[in-house]
Write an enzyme that holds these catalytic residues in place. Structure first.
Site, PDB file in Angstrom:
ATOM      1  N   ASP A  36       1.076   6.136   9.647  1.00  0.00           N
ATOM      2  CA  ASP A  36       2.439   5.611   9.526  1.00  0.00           C
ATOM      3  C   ASP A  36       2.647   4.401  10.435  1.00  0.00           C
ATOM      4  O   ASP A  36       1.769   4.044  11.227  1.00  0.00           O
ATOM      5  CB  ASP A  36       3.468   6.718   9.808  1.00  0.00           C
ATOM      6  N   GLU A  55      -5.878 -13.119  -2.015  1.00  0.00           N
ATOM      7  CA  GLU A  55      -7.013 -12.321  -2.492  1.00  0.00           C
ATOM      8  C   GLU A  55      -7.710 -13.155  -3.557  1.00  0.00           C
ATOM      9  O   GLU A  55      -7.090 -13.542  -4.550  1.00  0.00           O
ATOM     10  CB  GLU A  55      -6.544 -11.007  -3.131  1.00  0.00           C
ATOM     11  N   ASP A  72      -1.653 -10.427  -3.302  1.00  0.00           N
ATOM     12  CA  ASP A  72      -2.508  -9.514  -4.054  1.00  0.00           C
ATOM     13  C   ASP A  72      -2.763 -10.064  -5.460  1.00  0.00           C
ATOM     14  O   ASP A  72      -1.858 -10.619  -6.090  1.00  0.00           O
ATOM     15  CB  ASP A  72      -1.752  -8.173  -4.161  1.00  0.00           C
ATOM     16  N   ASN A 130       3.310  11.716  12.668  1.00  0.00           N
ATOM     17  CA  ASN A 130       4.223  12.825  12.358  1.00  0.00           C
ATOM     18  C   ASN A 130       3.500  14.045  11.782  1.00  0.00           C
ATOM     19  O   ASN A 130       4.129  14.958  11.255  1.00  0.00           O
ATOM     20  CB  ASN A 130       5.360  12.365  11.428  1.00  0.00           C
ATOM     21  N   ASP A 185       1.606  14.579   9.172  1.00  0.00           N
ATOM     22  CA  ASP A 185       1.518  14.898   7.737  1.00  0.00           C
ATOM     23  C   ASP A 185       0.165  14.522   7.141  1.00  0.00           C
ATOM     24  O   ASP A 185      -0.043  14.614   5.936  1.00  0.00           O
ATOM     25  CB  ASP A 185       2.669  14.241   6.955  1.00  0.00           C
ATOM     26  N   ASP A 222      -1.747   8.575  12.332  1.00  0.00           N
ATOM     27  CA  ASP A 222      -0.638   9.436  11.900  1.00  0.00           C
ATOM     28  C   ASP A 222       0.107   9.926  13.136  1.00  0.00           C
ATOM     29  O   ASP A 222      -0.512  10.453  14.056  1.00  0.00           O
ATOM     30  CB  ASP A 222      -1.256  10.610  11.112  1.00  0.00           C
TER      31      ASP A 222
HETATM   32  C1  GLC Z   1      -5.773  -5.694  -5.367  1.00  0.00           C
HETATM   33  C2  GLC Z   1      -5.772  -4.652  -4.269  1.00  0.00           C
HETATM   34  C3  GLC Z   1      -6.219  -3.340  -4.853  1.00  0.00           C
HETATM   35  C4  GLC Z   1      -5.243  -2.943  -5.928  1.00  0.00           C
HETATM   36  C5  GLC Z   1      -5.119  -4.043  -6.986  1.00  0.00           C
HETATM   37  C6  GLC Z   1      -3.941  -3.815  -7.868  1.00  0.00           C
HETATM   38  O1  GLC Z   1      -7.032  -5.958  -5.848  1.00  0.00           O
HETATM   39  O2  GLC Z   1      -6.572  -5.070  -3.209  1.00  0.00           O
HETATM   40  O3  GLC Z   1      -6.337  -2.340  -3.886  1.00  0.00           O
HETATM   41  O4  GLC Z   1      -5.677  -1.761  -6.548  1.00  0.00           O
HETATM   42  O5  GLC Z   1      -4.911  -5.303  -6.396  1.00  0.00           O
HETATM   43  O6  GLC Z   1      -2.752  -4.094  -7.190  1.00  0.00           O
END
Ligand code: GLC
Length: 601
Positions: free
Chosen positions: A71, A320, A258, A65, A67, A63
């Protein structure tokens, strides 16, 4: 147990016992599972084949900034660290504008940066400075769903006749008194109708959400705030491919895709099979074959590959994947490798126990059943408890972590690390439900505490907030372990896990056997010691890797003539536990949990 562990366990059920049946042998060229030779690669290997990727969860890295949330400028500030570690690329989990219901995996604008993380100018600076240090940047691309706040969904839900209606998956449901309707579906009754089938969200409850404005249900594999896109609609495909082009034009090195396995659902909406019992959310346990891994996915992967291949510079698609077995993993590379270059091989990293024969079998499978494709091994990510906890025995955790790092970085695989893995960060789950940030943990509490535990701030040093932030409160608490487990102290300790990672990454980069040598299992039976040879492709020294998976000293006798090794001794490149600088191959003594990486000629 999280849905992720559930997927991994399902994945672990189907294996072929090949190693015990196969004679130990070497292959002169990659040979496919069917026995045909794979076309030899011409020209230098693309960068990603031997790359070390580093996953950054931007909220938790640095981080700048104050918060309490990490970032982009924080990542830029820490580039020197990534360079010293020796990684080739970083994957940033989503930094796009998002209501942050799923911490960025619910995207409301695919072509901008969430102000929480900075600006587009900050990203441009990160890309330029990373490039100057030869570190590539991969974006996370969420194709399965958008946020319910994305303009596409806002339009889609506005009326049944909206031109974007069909961009998402809408359904009338069925009458609540229909004979096939289950008690689970009845829980979601509206106006005498229920969801069209028994499908469940991976994040708990029905996968169908009632929308009162147009009196229909929409489908969501994850949270209701993450409606699934309809990938059967060609306009959706074009829109998402254009999003990819936007980022490729900016110079990103590729994408981590993803939830790619859940892009399509059964068009006939047939029920999932019931498996008996209930899951962490109290819902009936079900199979996922109607919602996961449908064949249409492969066409999309091919199209995506064409998109990235139309840009220069070997852009890469990492996927993934929680595949059931190596055969399913192979299908994600596609015929002639025309789909993903690097679907994640979670077969090896998520064995979740130190079992020599399982590791031997799965590393062998990755080497021999993937048609010569490079696997991408991974032990840790932002969705699963850290490997330190999944494999540790509470007594030898650091030595065990060194074994895992050795497997990750000395096999013939591309390697994917997760921030903090290299210093031994531990899973630190919330203590009370009130502290939970991940909605998954709120839903599943106390059985499933969610994923906060593996997303805690990076531990840089022993100062306040571990050097992560100057804020009063950080978005997740800094684990108490930061006083001793942190980058600064490990940098100064020669035997630290961090230095172990650095040495392995450097070895892998400079040693041609470790870089690209074939991976040969040198024994098929030893229940305590995992050993393999990385055969030098150019006839120079090969590398023997041996790891004692037990708390007792073990002795191994190597006979490597069949693998072309003539010498009787090995020269140690890296060891721990006191293995020694030179070893007699006929009698290698390995103290408890010791590792030996040694050159043999
Ligand atoms: C994938 C991501 C996970 C997310 C899911 C929905 O599995 O790694 O973190 O919650 O997709 O997008």
């Amino acid at each position: 147990m999280s849905p992720y562990s559930r997927r991994v366990i399902l994945a672990g059920l189907a294996f072929v016992l090949i190693l015990s049946a196969a004679p130990l042998r070497t292959f002169s060229a990659p040979v496919s599972a069917q026995g045909h030779q794979i076309a030899a690669q011409t020209g230098p290997a693309p960068w990603w084949q031997h790359a070390v990727f580093y996953e950054i969860y931007p909220r938790s890295f640095q981080d700048t900034n104050g918060d309490g949330v990490g970032d982009l400028n924080g990542i830029t500030e820490r580039l020197g660290y990534l360079e010293s570690l020796g990684v080739n690329a970083m994957w940033l989990t989503p930094i796009y504008p998002s209501p942050q219901v799923d911490f960025g995996y619910d995207i409301s604008n695919y072509e901008a940066i969430d102000p929480l993380y900075g600006t587009m100018a900050d990203l441009d600076r990160l890309l330029a400075e990373a490039k100057a240090r030869h570190i590539r940047v991969l974006m996370d691309m969420v194709l399965n769903h958008t946020s319910d706040q994305h303009p596409w969904f806002i339009e889609s839900r506005s009326s049944r006749s909206n031109p974007k209606r069909d961009w998402y998956v809408w359904n009338n449901g069925v009458p609540a008194d229909a004979p096939v309707v289950t008690a689970f579906q009845k829980k979601y009754e509206h106006d005498g109708r229920v969801p069209p089938n028994n499908w469940e969200s991976l994040f708990g409850g029905s996968a169908w959400q009632w929308d009162s404005q147009t009196a229909q249900w929409y489908y969501h594999m994850f949270y209701p705030q993450q409606p699934d896109l309809n990938w059967r609609n060609p306009q959706v495909r074009q829109a998402m491919y254009n999003v990819c082009r936007f980022w490729l034009s900016k110079g990103v090195a590729g994408f981590r895709l993803d939830a790619i396995e859940t892009l399509f659902e059964d068009p006939q909406l047939r029920d999932e099979k019931l498996l008996g019992g209930v899951n962490a959310f109290g819902d009936p346990r079900e199979s996922d074959s109607r919602q996961n891994d449908l064949p249409e996915m492969h066409e999309v992967l091919r199209q995506l590959r064409q998109v990235v291949d139309s840009y220069p510079g070997d852009r890469v698609l990492v996927g993934e994947a929680y595949t059931r077995n190596t055969q399913d993993l192979l299908s994600m590379y596609g015929l002639h490798g025309r789909q993903l270059q690097l679907p994640m091989d979670t077969q090896v990293g998520f064995i979740n126990k130190l079992d020599v024969s399982e590791f031997r079998r799965k590393i062998f499978d990755a080497e021999n059943l993937l048609d010569g494709h490079v696997p991408l091994f991974v032990f840790d990510n932002h969705d699963n408890p850290r490997s330190w906890n999944r494999y540790g025995d509470g007594k030898h955790d650091e030595a065990i972590a060194k074994i895992l790092a050795t497997i990750l970085l000395t096999t013939r695989s591309a390697a994917l690390m997760y921030y903090g893995e290299e210093i031994g960060m531990v899973t630190t789950p919330p203590k009370t439900r009130a502290e939970v940030q991940d909605p998954l943990g709120k839903l599943g509490w106390p059985k499933d505490k969610g994923r906060d535990g593996e997303r805690t701030p990076m531990q840089w040093d022993s100062t306040r907030n571990a050097g992560f932030s100057t804020a009063e409160r950080t978005w997740l608490p800094v684990p108490p372990s930061f006083r001793t487990v942190n980058v600064e102290s490990e940098e100064h300790s020669p035997d630290s896990l961090l230095n172990w990672y650095k040495t392995l990454i450097a070895l892998r980069r400079h040693n041609s056997a470790l870089d690209s040598g074939e991976n040969i299992m040198v024994d098929s039976k030893d229940p305590n010691v995992l050993s393999y040879l990385r055969k030098n492709p150019a006839g120079g020294p090969s590398v023997l890797v041996a790891m004692n998976f037990t708390a007792k000293p073990r002795s191994v006798s190597y006979h490597l003539k069949a693998q072309g090794i003539q010498s009787a001794t090995a020269k140690t490149l890296l060891e721990n536990g006191g293995v020694g600088k030179s070893v007699e191959l006929r009698r290698v003594a390995l103290p408890p949990f010791a590792v030996l990486v040694a050159e043999v000629q």
